[in-house]
Design an enzyme around this catalytic site. Structure first.
Site, PDB file in Angstrom:
ATOM      1  N   CYS A   1       0.822  -1.219   0.000  1.00 53.75           N
ATOM      2  CA  CYS A   1       0.000   0.000   0.000  1.00 53.75           C
ATOM      3  C   CYS A   1       0.850   1.259   0.000  1.00 53.75           C
ATOM      4  O   CYS A   1       1.690   1.469   0.874  1.00 53.75           O
ATOM      5  CB  CYS A   1      -0.928  -0.007   1.216  1.00 53.75           C
ATOM      6  SG  CYS A   1      -1.957   1.481   1.324  1.00 53.75           S
TER       7      CYS A   1
ATOM      8  N   ARG B   1      -0.124   4.602   3.001  1.00 49.79           N
ATOM      9  CA  ARG B   1      -0.017   4.326   4.430  1.00 49.79           C
ATOM     10  C   ARG B   1       0.241   5.526   5.336  1.00 49.79           C
ATOM     11  O   ARG B   1       0.222   5.388   6.553  1.00 49.79           O
ATOM     12  CB  ARG B   1       1.062   3.255   4.671  1.00 49.79           C
ATOM     13  CG  ARG B   1       0.614   1.882   4.271  1.00 49.79           C
ATOM     14  CD  ARG B   1       1.694   0.853   4.544  1.00 49.79           C
ATOM     15  NE  ARG B   1       2.650   0.727   3.446  1.00 49.79           N
ATOM     16  CZ  ARG B   1       3.837   0.135   3.557  1.00 49.79           C
ATOM     17  NH1 ARG B   1       4.236  -0.342   4.729  1.00 49.79           N
ATOM     18  NH2 ARG B   1       4.639   0.025   2.502  1.00 49.79           N
TER      19      ARG B   1
ATOM     20  N   TRP C   1      -9.396   5.559  -0.268  1.00 51.32           N
ATOM     21  CA  TRP C   1      -9.899   6.150  -1.520  1.00 51.32           C
ATOM     22  C   TRP C   1      -8.980   5.673  -2.641  1.00 51.32           C
ATOM     23  O   TRP C   1      -7.900   5.142  -2.393  1.00 51.32           O
ATOM     24  CB  TRP C   1      -9.915   7.685  -1.443  1.00 51.32           C
ATOM     25  CG  TRP C   1      -8.640   8.284  -0.963  1.00 51.32           C
ATOM     26  CD1 TRP C   1      -7.476   8.428  -1.660  1.00 51.32           C
ATOM     27  CD2 TRP C   1      -8.376   8.788   0.355  1.00 51.32           C
ATOM     28  NE1 TRP C   1      -6.500   8.991  -0.869  1.00 51.32           N
ATOM     29  CE2 TRP C   1      -7.035   9.236   0.370  1.00 51.32           C
ATOM     30  CE3 TRP C   1      -9.146   8.938   1.517  1.00 51.32           C
ATOM     31  CZ2 TRP C   1      -6.443   9.804   1.509  1.00 51.32           C
ATOM     32  CZ3 TRP C   1      -8.548   9.494   2.638  1.00 51.32           C
ATOM     33  CH2 TRP C   1      -7.226   9.920   2.625  1.00 51.32           C
TER      34      TRP C   1
ATOM     35  N   GLU D   1      -5.184   3.130 -10.390  1.00 45.71           N
ATOM     36  CA  GLU D   1      -5.824   1.828 -10.150  1.00 45.71           C
ATOM     37  C   GLU D   1      -6.966   1.620 -11.141  1.00 45.71           C
ATOM     38  O   GLU D   1      -7.197   0.522 -11.636  1.00 45.71           O
ATOM     39  CB  GLU D   1      -6.384   1.753  -8.723  1.00 45.71           C
ATOM     40  CG  GLU D   1      -5.336   1.861  -7.642  1.00 45.71           C
ATOM     41  CD  GLU D   1      -5.957   1.696  -6.262  1.00 45.71           C
ATOM     42  OE1 GLU D   1      -6.291   2.725  -5.650  1.00 45.71           O
ATOM     43  OE2 GLU D   1      -6.125   0.544  -5.825  1.00 45.71           O
TER      44      GLU D   1
HETATM   45  N1  ARG Z   1      -6.722  -1.919  -6.874  1.00 43.02           N
HETATM   46  C1  ARG Z   1      -8.053  -2.215  -6.396  1.00 43.02           C
HETATM   47  C2  ARG Z   1      -9.065  -1.717  -7.419  1.00 43.02           C
HETATM   48  O1  ARG Z   1      -8.706  -1.143  -8.384  1.00 43.02           O
HETATM   49  C3  ARG Z   1      -8.327  -1.581  -5.042  1.00 43.02           C
HETATM   50  C4  ARG Z   1      -7.309  -1.869  -3.950  1.00 43.02           C
HETATM   51  C5  ARG Z   1      -7.368  -0.898  -2.782  1.00 43.02           C
HETATM   52  N2  ARG Z   1      -7.122   0.455  -3.217  1.00 43.02           N
HETATM   53  C6  ARG Z   1      -7.137   1.539  -2.420  1.00 43.02           C
HETATM   54  N3  ARG Z   1      -6.923   2.689  -2.982  1.00 43.02           N
HETATM   55  N4  ARG Z   1      -7.382   1.454  -1.148  1.00 43.02           N
HETATM   56  O2  ARG Z   1     -10.248  -1.845  -7.266  1.00 43.02           O
END
Ligand code: ARG
Length: 361
Positions: A63, A66, A233, A238
């Site tokens: 992560c 953090r 968030w 991602e």
């Molecule tokens: N990578 C995952 C997704 O695209 C989520 C993982 C957690 N991500 C976060 N920003 N807390 O759905």
């Protein structure tokens, strides 16, 4: 290590970090020893699980977010045992965490696994889009195909859309899992448009606002919380560099590049890279304009740097998984790319657990 040893280790480090006295530590450990002697397990005090959940985040090597580890809200729902009650607590979590877009990092903790009780949320995330294998190929999110089939087997009505929100599937003990439909008011979504390209909205892309991981086990002091959904968030990449871009996910780069009028025949036009940048601009722009919390990867990397500095000031080592910490676009523009990280597993932590439904298992 046995349970008492795990508990002793956790209580000692937790209480030391919280500036408790050695007497308090010794008293608490002998109390736990008695409880284990008597009933074979023990329970955490409310402040202990709150702290354990936060430290588990701090120890999450993959992560980048953090820095905010000690600003998480814990909902202690260890008294909740039935599927219906678990679902109600899940909806409460989602509403609190979503907060109309001003997302709050939150965890809900259901009872730990014991000989008498074991609860699992089958979903990978509380909000996730269905994926359907059809003769014409996959519709929706390919990463959800197996779980979607399970839902259909359990009685869920497939809709065959690209962005159908899956039901919540909850299993208690060896009972048949129960399905619940999320209320629309709890599943904030953002339609993706581009600040300059008007054609972008015609792609009809969207994504949900809050990533809520629901299939990992939280381990604290030897106890395993097998149902403990948590959220932060999104970092833009991602969604823009993985979920909507990966070839085995929504695979949108070829279409975006052709709308941009770039030659997709030759890779030296860097059409993938150009399309990727515009898609990621669109994701960040849309979330920002809708007032839904999101962070770009440059800011996230700076925040991670601050986390590393704060940890070192506190006399702690930062562990990390380099391959996960580097963002999936322009990684070398961040400091993370240029240094090594030790991928040691420190507890408390969040762990993968076997999928309750998978063929492999
Ligand atoms: N990578 C995952 C997704 O695209 C989520 C993982 C957690 N991500 C976060 N920003 N807390 O759905």
């Amino acid at each position: 290590m046995n349970l008492l040893q795990e508990a002793t280790e956790f209580i000692t480090s937790c209480y030391q970090e919280l500036n408790r006295t050695q007497i308090e530590i010794d008293d608490r450990i002998s109390e736990i020893a008695q409880e284990i002697e008597l009933i074979g397990t023990y329970s955490h005090l409310a402040f202990e699980i709150d702290y354990g959940a936060k430290v588990a985040w701090r120890n999450s090597n993959r992560c980048i977010g953090r820095l905010f580890w000690d600003q998480m809200t814990t909902f202690d729902q260890r008294h909740v045992e039935t599927e219906e009650e678990i679902f109600m607590a899940i909806v409460e979590h989602m509403n609190y965490a979503t907060n109309h877009g001003r997302i709050r990092p939150t965890i809900t903790i259901f009872p730990p696994k014991t000989k008498k009780h074991h609860a699992r949320i089958w979903n990978h995330q509380l909000i996730r889009y269905a994926g359907y294998q059809t003769e014409a190929g996959i519709i929706g999110d390919p990463s959800s195909v197996e779980f979607t089939e399970k839902c259909i087997e359990l009685g869920w009505e497939p809709k065959y859309g690209k962005f159908d929100i899956l039901p919540i599937v909850i299993q208690v003990n060896d009972n048949v899992p129960k399905l619940f439909e999320l209320p629309k008011s709890s599943t904030l979504e953002v339609e993706i448009r581009h600040p300059e390209f008007d054609w972008f909205q015609d792609l009809q892309l969207k994504w949900y606002g809050v990533p809520l991981i629901s299939d990992m086990a939280l381990e604290i002091g030897g106890l395993r919380y097998t149902a403990a959904p948590f959220n932060g968030w999104y970092m833009g990449t991602e969604i823009g560099a993985r979920n909507l871009a990966d070839e085995d996910r929504y695979n949108m780069l070829p279409q975006i590049a052709s709308c941009m009028g770039i030659d997709t025949k030759s890779s030296i036009s860097l059409w993938k890279d150009k399309a990727l940048v515009e898609l990621n601009i669109a994701v960040l722009h849309s979330f920002r304009e809708d007032g839904v919390s999101i962070v770009d990867h440059h800011t996230a990397a700076q925040q991670f740097k601050k986390f590393e500095e704060k940890e070192s000031e506190s006399g702690r080592n930062v562990t990390g998984n380099w391959a996960w910490l580097i963002p999936p676009m322009s990684p070398a523009t961040t400091h993370i790319f240029h240094k090594p990280y030790k991928n040691d597993i420190v507890k408390p932590n969040y762990f993968y657990q076997p999928k309750p439904y998978s063929k492999e298992k």
